[in-house]
Design an enzyme around this catalytic site. Structure first.
Site, PDB file in Angstrom:
ATOM      1  N   SER A  20       1.255  -1.475   0.165  1.00  0.00           N
ATOM      2  CA  SER A  20      -0.182   0.103  -0.448  1.00  0.00           C
ATOM      3  C   SER A  20       0.798   1.250   0.091  1.00  0.00           C
ATOM      4  CB  SER A  20      -0.529   0.456   1.191  1.00  0.00           C
ATOM      5  OG  SER A  20       0.249  -0.262   2.090  1.00  0.00           O
ATOM      6  N   ASN A 107      -2.576  -1.981  13.567  1.00  0.00           N
ATOM      7  CA  ASN A 107      -4.495  -1.888  12.870  1.00  0.00           C
ATOM      8  C   ASN A 107      -5.238  -0.418  13.352  1.00  0.00           C
ATOM      9  OD1 ASN A 107      -4.615  -4.135  11.365  1.00  0.00           O
ATOM     10  ND2 ASN A 107      -5.197  -5.512  13.190  1.00  0.00           N
ATOM     11  N   THR A 152     -38.434  26.595 -13.957  1.00  0.00           N
ATOM     12  CA  THR A 152     -38.745  25.193 -13.374  1.00  0.00           C
ATOM     13  C   THR A 152     -38.854  24.362 -14.851  1.00  0.00           C
ATOM     14  OG1 THR A 152     -40.887  25.854 -13.658  1.00  0.00           O
ATOM     15  CG2 THR A 152     -40.019  25.805 -11.833  1.00  0.00           C
ATOM     16  N   HIS A 153     -38.355  22.924 -14.591  1.00  0.00           N
ATOM     17  CA  HIS A 153     -38.233  21.662 -16.019  1.00  0.00           C
ATOM     18  C   HIS A 153     -37.348  23.044 -16.886  1.00  0.00           C
ATOM     19  CE1 HIS A 153     -41.811  20.191 -14.069  1.00  0.00           C
ATOM     20  NE2 HIS A 153     -42.227  21.627 -14.232  1.00  0.00           N
ATOM     21  N   SER A 274     -11.032  25.502 -29.450  1.00  0.00           N
ATOM     22  CA  SER A 274     -10.579  24.462 -30.329  1.00  0.00           C
ATOM     23  C   SER A 274      -9.317  24.591 -30.853  1.00  0.00           C
ATOM     24  CB  SER A 274     -12.510  24.504 -31.331  1.00  0.00           C
ATOM     25  OG  SER A 274     -12.129  23.595 -32.060  1.00  0.00           O
ATOM     26  N   LYS A 280     -14.177  28.694 -30.862  1.00  0.00           N
ATOM     27  CA  LYS A 280     -14.781  27.994 -30.140  1.00  0.00           C
ATOM     28  C   LYS A 280     -13.908  28.725 -28.170  1.00  0.00           C
ATOM     29  CE  LYS A 280     -16.819  24.429 -30.260  1.00  0.00           C
ATOM     30  NZ  LYS A 280     -18.408  24.462 -29.195  1.00  0.00           N
ATOM     31  N   ASN A 282     -14.820  27.026 -24.830  1.00  0.00           N
ATOM     32  CA  ASN A 282     -15.778  25.616 -24.619  1.00  0.00           C
ATOM     33  C   ASN A 282     -15.154  25.795 -22.644  1.00  0.00           C
ATOM     34  OD1 ASN A 282     -16.171  24.491 -26.881  1.00  0.00           O
ATOM     35  ND2 ASN A 282     -14.728  23.481 -26.781  1.00  0.00           N
ATOM     36  N   GLU A 287     -17.460  21.264 -17.815  1.00  0.00           N
ATOM     37  CA  GLU A 287     -17.365  20.196 -17.457  1.00  0.00           C
ATOM     38  C   GLU A 287     -16.999  19.048 -17.301  1.00  0.00           C
ATOM     39  OE1 GLU A 287     -18.570  19.661 -22.288  1.00  0.00           O
ATOM     40  OE2 GLU A 287     -16.929  21.584 -21.422  1.00  0.00           O
ATOM     41  N   TYR A 314      -9.838  -5.808  11.818  1.00  0.00           N
ATOM     42  CA  TYR A 314      -9.552  -5.963  10.717  1.00  0.00           C
ATOM     43  C   TYR A 314      -9.216  -6.295   9.779  1.00  0.00           C
ATOM     44  CZ  TYR A 314      -6.049  -3.952   7.265  1.00  0.00           C
ATOM     45  OH  TYR A 314      -4.744  -3.882   6.243  1.00  0.00           O
ATOM     46  N   GLN A 319      -7.052  -1.492   3.812  1.00  0.00           N
ATOM     47  CA  GLN A 319      -6.752  -0.999   3.230  1.00  0.00           C
ATOM     48  C   GLN A 319      -6.619  -0.682   1.744  1.00  0.00           C
ATOM     49  OE1 GLN A 319      -1.775  -2.659   3.559  1.00  0.00           O
ATOM     50  NE2 GLN A 319      -2.214  -2.714   0.777  1.00  0.00           N
TER      51      GLN A 319
END
Ligand code: ARG
Length: 457
Positions: A20, A107, A152-153, A274, A280, A282, A287, A314, A319
């Site tokens: 780990s 642990n 709304t919607h 772009s 463009k 963006n 996003e 444990y 882990q």
């Protein structure tokens, strides 16, 4: 570390699946802090000598400065951060290093380190969210009277103000902060001294280590202490909810920045171009906040699935608790910073917003409310009359305000010329002055409260 019992060393696959260190090296500061607190307590309780404790603490401090400058070495044979540090301590101070692990197991050690890490992370996320709140509040103050369509919607509903809309996200962030504070409060109990699972026979002082590490109290049950990952799940739950909020704001900004809407211009610094379309710009950062939200929620699911059905105490499955928590924390911190930058840097195109608010019969409810107030018509009937007015206006491609008084009185004789005062978008928002409503006065009131809460001038 346990070679005494084994005739053969681990296979290559055992070493790889077991290691780990590639990810839990992120816990090195917490691990060293907890080891220092532990050995100081062992000395105070006469379990190790003051000299040995001093040597061990000196060695741990050397290791900390090594890690700080050179990073943590990744040797799979040493499995994890706990053994990596202990092995280095043995190189530095010799056999006395072996006294550090008295009355302790990995642990309780990992449970302690991980709690400390999650605690720091809750604090960092809370700080970040306060920064986002400050950005929201100052932009909301600028735009307390900037009218836009409320939806709304995603259909035009009633005019609202951009300030009101931004303050909605301030409230969400406030709840996110309170969830993180709640998670932090609940996790702040110290598992150290629970040892492997059953506690220890050494006369340790768990209050002392708890206090040294800033915990409120030691945990109450050693089995629970080494088995519990609720604290990580609480954090992931709060992180998921927070990310869900950020993704809604991100999505709205994507919509607002689109050409048909044109309510905002995104800051250049958080947009991309772009390679083929020269025009463009963006909204990639927004996003990606939307996208990262899916991953953060996935991290929560991942740890829930890891913990499901595990017997006490444990098991090595646990882990796998760290990668989702580390990933979610990293992604959330990016999302908060990106949204703060977008709120800070967006240019609000108030003319476009206002024009859009006048489309879609956004003040139809105001006409219905006017009929109720001024002509004492029951709301359901007023709704019907207004519907007829909208139908007429729509058939002519006109706004409600453009209907003549003759048109309106033909629909219902109780309408008079005072109605036009109720039909403007300004009148509409100003009228919505109930507590928490969109009226600029109400928005300014809440902005002032928020500024005060955030210590802003
Ligand atoms: N690397 C381990 C983890 O993160 C530390 C605890 C190991 N405990 C054990 N009994 N093998 O969970």
């Amino acid at each position: 570390m346990w070679g005494g019992r084994f005739a053969e060393g681990p296979s290559a696959i055992m070493r790889e699946i077991n290691a780990s260190i590639p990810f839990d090296k992120a816990l090195w500061r917490q691990d060293i802090a907890a080891s220092k607190a532990h050995v100081a307590m062992l000395a105070a309780c006469d379990i190790v000598s003051d000299d040995d404790a001093g040597t061990i603490i000196g060695g741990l401090e050397t290791i900390a400065s090594e890690y700080d400058t050179d990073g943590v070495p990744e040797d799979w044979d040493l499995e994890d951060i706990h053994m990596t540090t202990e092995a280095r301590l043995a190189e530095l101070v010799g056999p006395v290093a072996g006294r550090l692990h008295t009355a302790r197991s990995r642990n309780d050690q990992v449970a302690t380190d991980f709690r400390l890490w999650v605690r720091d992370t809750c604090d960092a996320m809370i700080d970040g969210l306060k920064g986002l709140q400050r950005a929201l509040v100052s932009r909301a103050g600028e735009h307390a009277a900037s009218i836009m369509p409320g939806f709304t919607h995603l259909q035009t509903a009633q005019p609202v103000t951009m300030g009101h809309h931004l303050m909605a996200y301030y409230e969400m962030a406030a709840r996110d902060i309170s969830r993180l504070e709640d998670a932090r409060r609940r996790l702040n109990q110290c598992p150290l001294g629970s040892a492997a699972l059953a506690g220890t026979g050494f006369p340790i002082d768990r209050e002392m280590t708890a206090q040294a590490l800033g915990f409120d109290v030691p945990t109450a049950n050693s089995l629970d202490s080494v088995s519990d990952r609720d604290f990580a799940l609480d954090f992931l739950g709060a992180a998921s909810q927070c990310a869900l909020h950020l993704s809604r704001l991100a999505e709205e900004m994507v919509i607002w920045a689109s050409q048909p809407f044109g309510f905002i211009r995104m800051p250049d610094t958080l947009s991309t171009g772009s390679s083929i379309m020269p025009q463009k710009k963006n909204p990639d950062a927004a996003e990606l906040v939307r996208g990262h939200t899916g991953r953060i929620v996935g991290c929560q699911m991942s740890l829930m699935m890891t913990m499901k059905g595990l017997p006490l105490a444990y098991s090595k499955d646990m882990q796998d608790d760290k990668p989702p928590v580390f990933e979610a924390a990293h992604l959330l911190q990016l999302c908060i910073a990106a949204m703060t930058g977008m709120v800070d840097g967006a240019e609000f195109r108030t003319g476009r917003m206002r024009e859009a608010a006048e489309l879609g019969y956004a003040t139809a409810t105001d006409l219905a409310d006017w009929l109720v107030r001024e002509a004492d018509i029951p709301f359901r009937e007023a709704h019907h009359i207004t519907g007829a007015a909208v139908k007429l206006a729509e058939s002519r491609g006109q706004s409600l305000e453009a209907l003549s008084l003759d048109d309106l009185t033909a629909i219902d004789a109780r309408i008079d010329e005072r109605v036009y005062r109720a039909l403007s978008v300004e009148a509409s928002v100003a009228a919505r002055n109930s507590h928490g409503g969109t009226a600029p006065d109400e928005v300014n009131k809440r902005v002032a409260e928020a500024r005060k809460a955030l210590g802003m001038k």
